[in-house]
Design an enzyme around this catalytic site. Structure first.
Site, PDB file in Angstrom:
ATOM      1  N   PHE A   1       0.841  -1.193   0.000  1.00 27.26           N
ATOM      2  CA  PHE A   1       0.000   0.000   0.000  1.00 27.26           C
ATOM      3  C   PHE A   1       0.877   1.243   0.000  1.00 27.26           C
ATOM      4  O   PHE A   1       1.698   1.450   0.892  1.00 27.26           O
ATOM      5  CB  PHE A   1      -0.903  -0.001   1.242  1.00 27.26           C
ATOM      6  CG  PHE A   1      -1.782   1.211   1.377  1.00 27.26           C
ATOM      7  CD1 PHE A   1      -2.961   1.311   0.651  1.00 27.26           C
ATOM      8  CD2 PHE A   1      -1.432   2.261   2.220  1.00 27.26           C
ATOM      9  CE1 PHE A   1      -3.790   2.431   0.780  1.00 27.26           C
ATOM     10  CE2 PHE A   1      -2.240   3.377   2.348  1.00 27.26           C
ATOM     11  CZ  PHE A   1      -3.422   3.466   1.624  1.00 27.26           C
ATOM     12  N   GLY A   2       0.698   2.079  -1.026  1.00 29.42           N
ATOM     13  CA  GLY A   2       1.457   3.311  -1.148  1.00 29.42           C
ATOM     14  C   GLY A   2       0.608   4.525  -0.831  1.00 29.42           C
ATOM     15  O   GLY A   2      -0.555   4.602  -1.231  1.00 29.42           O
ATOM     16  N   TYR A   3       1.182   5.475  -0.109  1.00 30.96           N
ATOM     17  CA  TYR A   3       0.467   6.698   0.263  1.00 30.96           C
ATOM     18  C   TYR A   3       1.252   7.954  -0.102  1.00 30.96           C
ATOM     19  O   TYR A   3       0.750   9.061   0.001  1.00 30.96           O
ATOM     20  CB  TYR A   3       0.179   6.700   1.773  1.00 30.96           C
ATOM     21  CG  TYR A   3       1.414   6.468   2.624  1.00 30.96           C
ATOM     22  CD1 TYR A   3       2.214   7.526   3.028  1.00 30.96           C
ATOM     23  CD2 TYR A   3       1.783   5.184   3.000  1.00 30.96           C
ATOM     24  CE1 TYR A   3       3.350   7.310   3.788  1.00 30.96           C
ATOM     25  CE2 TYR A   3       2.913   4.960   3.759  1.00 30.96           C
ATOM     26  CZ  TYR A   3       3.695   6.024   4.157  1.00 30.96           C
ATOM     27  OH  TYR A   3       4.825   5.800   4.903  1.00 30.96           O
ATOM     28  N   GLY A   4       2.516   7.765  -0.529  1.00 19.65           N
ATOM     29  CA  GLY A   4       3.363   8.878  -0.946  1.00 19.65           C
ATOM     30  C   GLY A   4       3.992   8.551  -2.283  1.00 19.65           C
ATOM     31  O   GLY A   4       3.294   8.285  -3.266  1.00 19.65           O
ATOM     32  N   SER A   5       5.313   8.501  -2.327  1.00 20.69           N
ATOM     33  CA  SER A   5       5.998   8.281  -3.601  1.00 20.69           C
ATOM     34  C   SER A   5       5.713   6.910  -4.203  1.00 20.69           C
ATOM     35  O   SER A   5       5.816   6.733  -5.424  1.00 20.69           O
ATOM     36  CB  SER A   5       7.506   8.478  -3.430  1.00 20.69           C
ATOM     37  OG  SER A   5       8.033   7.563  -2.487  1.00 20.69           O
TER      38      SER A   5
ATOM     39  N   GLU B   1      12.630   1.587   1.088  1.00 22.41           N
ATOM     40  CA  GLU B   1      11.882   2.101   2.242  1.00 22.41           C
ATOM     41  C   GLU B   1      12.588   1.860   3.574  1.00 22.41           C
ATOM     42  O   GLU B   1      12.388   2.623   4.523  1.00 22.41           O
ATOM     43  CB  GLU B   1      10.484   1.468   2.280  1.00 22.41           C
ATOM     44  CG  GLU B   1       9.648   1.711   1.038  1.00 22.41           C
ATOM     45  CD  GLU B   1       9.352   3.185   0.813  1.00 22.41           C
ATOM     46  OE1 GLU B   1       9.135   3.907   1.800  1.00 22.41           O
ATOM     47  OE2 GLU B   1       9.361   3.607  -0.357  1.00 22.41           O
TER      48      GLU B   1
END
Length: 226
Positions: free
Chosen positions: A55-59, A132
């Site tokens: 799950f991505g929320y930024g880059s 990350e």
């Protein structure tokens, strides 16, 4: 600098981290520590879950940089995106540190998840962890995405609140100024925000905290260029 699958696999993030370590700005995780973190996270996979989603929320929303076979929008609860991680190298400098996003506690967050190519799961997750988990800033965490297909378990990267570069409670004006002024090896901090807002627009979020922050940042950039 282009941050993509090839450059990550070739060690560009580690090179940047080594520079930060030489300057005494971070403690870089070793290869063994990253592998142990990845294996521990996979071992915590919910029972009966075969597919691995990230799950991505930024880059990660606009530049996942790993091979995936599906893409899905969703919302998680209990966390919200916030500019709460100070960066001195990637999108900032020792003199003008920037801020990047983390998931902090409370609220909810819409984002984009990617199903990792199951044929190369270890290799692709190694790309994710190399990017990350270069240091201890994040905690890999299983969350439940609420999607049009129903609940979907996914891995995401939650802010480590004990990390020395975690910041909380900064005035909005300070956050905007730091983002407007910061630039590092990977690029401008403002560009990071711009790309995030563009991804939110694509999710149908046309007005929100990130949009208002971008307005402030652009005003500061305009003033700085006058």
């Amino acid at each position: 600098m282009v941050l993509n699958r090839d450059s990550i696999r070739n060690g560009i993030v580690q090179e940047i981290a080594e520079e930060g370590e030489r300057l005494g700005l971070i403690r870089r995780l070793s290869l063994e520590e990253r592998i142990a973190s990845r294996e521990k996270t996979l071992a915590a996979r919910p029972p009966g879950v075969n597919d691995v989603w990230v799950f991505g929320y930024g880059s990660l929303m606009w530049n996942p940089a790993f091979h995936h076979v599906d893409r899905l929008r969703g919302r998680i609860y209990g966390y919200h995106r916030a500019f709460c991680l100070k960066t001195f190298i990637g999108r900032g400098s020792p003199d003008k540190p920037g801020l990047v996003l983390g998931l902090d506690y409370g609220g909810s967050c819409q984002g984009i998840a990617f199903r990792v190519d199951p044929g190369n799961l270890e290799e692709e997750l190694d790309v994710v962890w190399s990017r990350e988990m270069v240091a201890d800033g994040y905690c890999p965490t299983w969350v439940t995405m609420h999607t049009e297909r129903g609940p979907v378990p996914a891995i995401t990267f939650v802010m480590n609140r004990t990390y020395e570069r975690y910041v909380k409670g900064l005035p909005q004006e300070t956050i905007a100024r730091m983002i407007a002024e910061a630039e590092g090896r990977i690029g401008r901090c403002a560009e990071y925000l711009e790309n995030t807002v563009q991804s939110l627009d694509e999710l149908g979020i046309a007005d929100g905290p990130m949009h208002r922050l971008l307005v402030q940042v652009r005003e500061l950039e305009h003033i700085g260029n006058d």
